[in-house]
Design a protein around this motif. Sequence first.
Motif, PDB file in Angstrom:
ATOM      1  N   CYS A 150      -1.497   9.044   9.372  1.00 19.68           N
ATOM      2  CA  CYS A 150      -0.862   8.052   8.509  1.00 19.68           C
ATOM      3  C   CYS A 150       0.647   8.263   8.607  1.00 19.68           C
ATOM      4  CB  CYS A 150      -1.346   8.230   7.067  1.00 19.68           C
ATOM      5  SG  CYS A 150      -0.679   7.014   5.909  1.00 19.68           S
TER       6      CYS A 150
ATOM      7  N   ASN B  26       3.110   3.750   6.421  1.00 19.50           N
ATOM      8  CA  ASN B  26       1.683   3.496   6.178  1.00 19.50           C
ATOM      9  C   ASN B  26       0.964   2.831   7.346  1.00 19.50           C
ATOM     10  OD1 ASN B  26       1.750   4.751   3.697  1.00 19.50           O
ATOM     11  ND2 ASN B  26       2.203   2.862   2.616  1.00 19.50           N
TER      12      ASN B  26
ATOM     13  N   HIS C 193      -0.843   4.266   0.559  1.00 18.68           N
ATOM     14  CA  HIS C 193      -1.707   5.181   1.293  1.00 18.68           C
ATOM     15  C   HIS C 193      -2.268   4.477   2.522  1.00 18.68           C
ATOM     16  CE1 HIS C 193      -1.961   6.526  -2.932  1.00 18.68           C
ATOM     17  NE2 HIS C 193      -2.063   7.736  -2.408  1.00 18.68           N
ATOM     18  N   CYS C 194      -2.783   5.273   3.441  1.00 14.43           N
ATOM     19  CA  CYS C 194      -3.601   4.746   4.527  1.00 14.43           C
ATOM     20  C   CYS C 194      -5.054   4.859   4.082  1.00 14.43           C
ATOM     21  CB  CYS C 194      -3.398   5.557   5.804  1.00 14.43           C
ATOM     22  SG  CYS C 194      -1.759   5.357   6.539  1.00 14.43           S
ATOM     23  N   VAL C 195      -5.878   3.914   4.505  1.00 15.84           N
ATOM     24  CA  VAL C 195      -7.283   3.906   4.119  1.00 15.84           C
ATOM     25  C   VAL C 195      -8.143   4.160   5.354  1.00 15.84           C
ATOM     26  CG1 VAL C 195      -9.142   2.554   3.088  1.00 15.84           C
ATOM     27  CG2 VAL C 195      -6.796   2.258   2.270  1.00 15.84           C
ATOM     28  N   ASP C 196      -8.963   5.211   5.294  1.00 11.32           N
ATOM     29  CA  ASP C 196      -9.904   5.537   6.360  1.00 11.32           C
ATOM     30  C   ASP C 196     -11.020   4.497   6.347  1.00 11.32           C
ATOM     31  OD1 ASP C 196     -12.181   6.622   7.760  1.00 11.32           O
ATOM     32  OD2 ASP C 196     -11.243   8.596   7.624  1.00 11.32           O
TER      33      ASP C 196
ATOM     34  N   ASN D 100     -13.487   4.921   3.375  1.00 12.06           N
ATOM     35  CA  ASN D 100     -12.535   4.346   2.412  1.00 12.06           C
ATOM     36  C   ASN D 100     -11.706   5.393   1.663  1.00 12.06           C
ATOM     37  OD1 ASN D 100     -13.099   1.642   3.012  1.00 12.06           O
ATOM     38  ND2 ASN D 100     -14.891   1.694   1.697  1.00 12.06           N
ATOM     39  N   SER D 101     -11.589   6.606   2.214  1.00 11.99           N
ATOM     40  CA  SER D 101     -10.755   7.629   1.587  1.00 11.99           C
ATOM     41  C   SER D 101      -9.280   7.281   1.790  1.00 11.99           C
ATOM     42  CB  SER D 101     -11.065   9.011   2.151  1.00 11.99           C
ATOM     43  OG  SER D 101     -10.869   9.035   3.556  1.00 11.99           O
ATOM     44  N   LEU D 102      -8.449   7.709   0.852  1.00 12.18           N
ATOM     45  CA  LEU D 102      -7.006   7.436   0.885  1.00 12.18           C
ATOM     46  C   LEU D 102      -6.269   8.647   1.437  1.00 12.18           C
ATOM     47  CD1 LEU D 102      -6.588   5.772  -2.633  1.00 12.18           C
ATOM     48  CD2 LEU D 102      -6.969   4.652  -0.429  1.00 12.18           C
TER      49      LEU D 102
ATOM     50  N   ALA E  24       0.833  -1.208   0.000  1.00 13.36           N
ATOM     51  CA  ALA E  24       0.000   0.000   0.000  1.00 13.36           C
ATOM     52  C   ALA E  24       0.864   1.252   0.000  1.00 13.36           C
ATOM     53  CB  ALA E  24      -0.918  -0.001   1.211  1.00 13.36           C
TER      54      ALA E  24
END
Length: 110
Positions: free
Chosen positions: A58, A62, A32-35, A39-41, A30
């Motif tokens: 984040c 990550n 990005h971090c995923v909320d 599901n936002s990046l 990955a």
Amino acid sequence: MGFLALGLVFCAFVSLSDSYCFFSAPTLGAKHCVDGNDNSLHLPGTTWTSSGCLRCTCFKNNDMRCCDRMGRAFTETEGCIVKYDYRTCTFEVVHEKDSTIKCKYGAVGK
């Protein structure tokens, strides 16, 4: 083996000292971090408040750490309810039928 046991003990103390935060490990590969709420990046090095009133960061590897910004209330007065406002990350405790009745309540977190 001793380091593993020490690490587990340390993790237990961290969770006891701040029980309304959690860490999330990244998915392999990955970027990005995923909320988890929408599901936002989010890029490494950023901090945001989720739609569920979690303050998340984040990290460069990550890993993601989120802490509850609002806390959670519970009522101790019959007929009272908790109204959460997720836009402002606040809550109020009110009597459902009579606004002159004061509600006794407690809150955890934040």
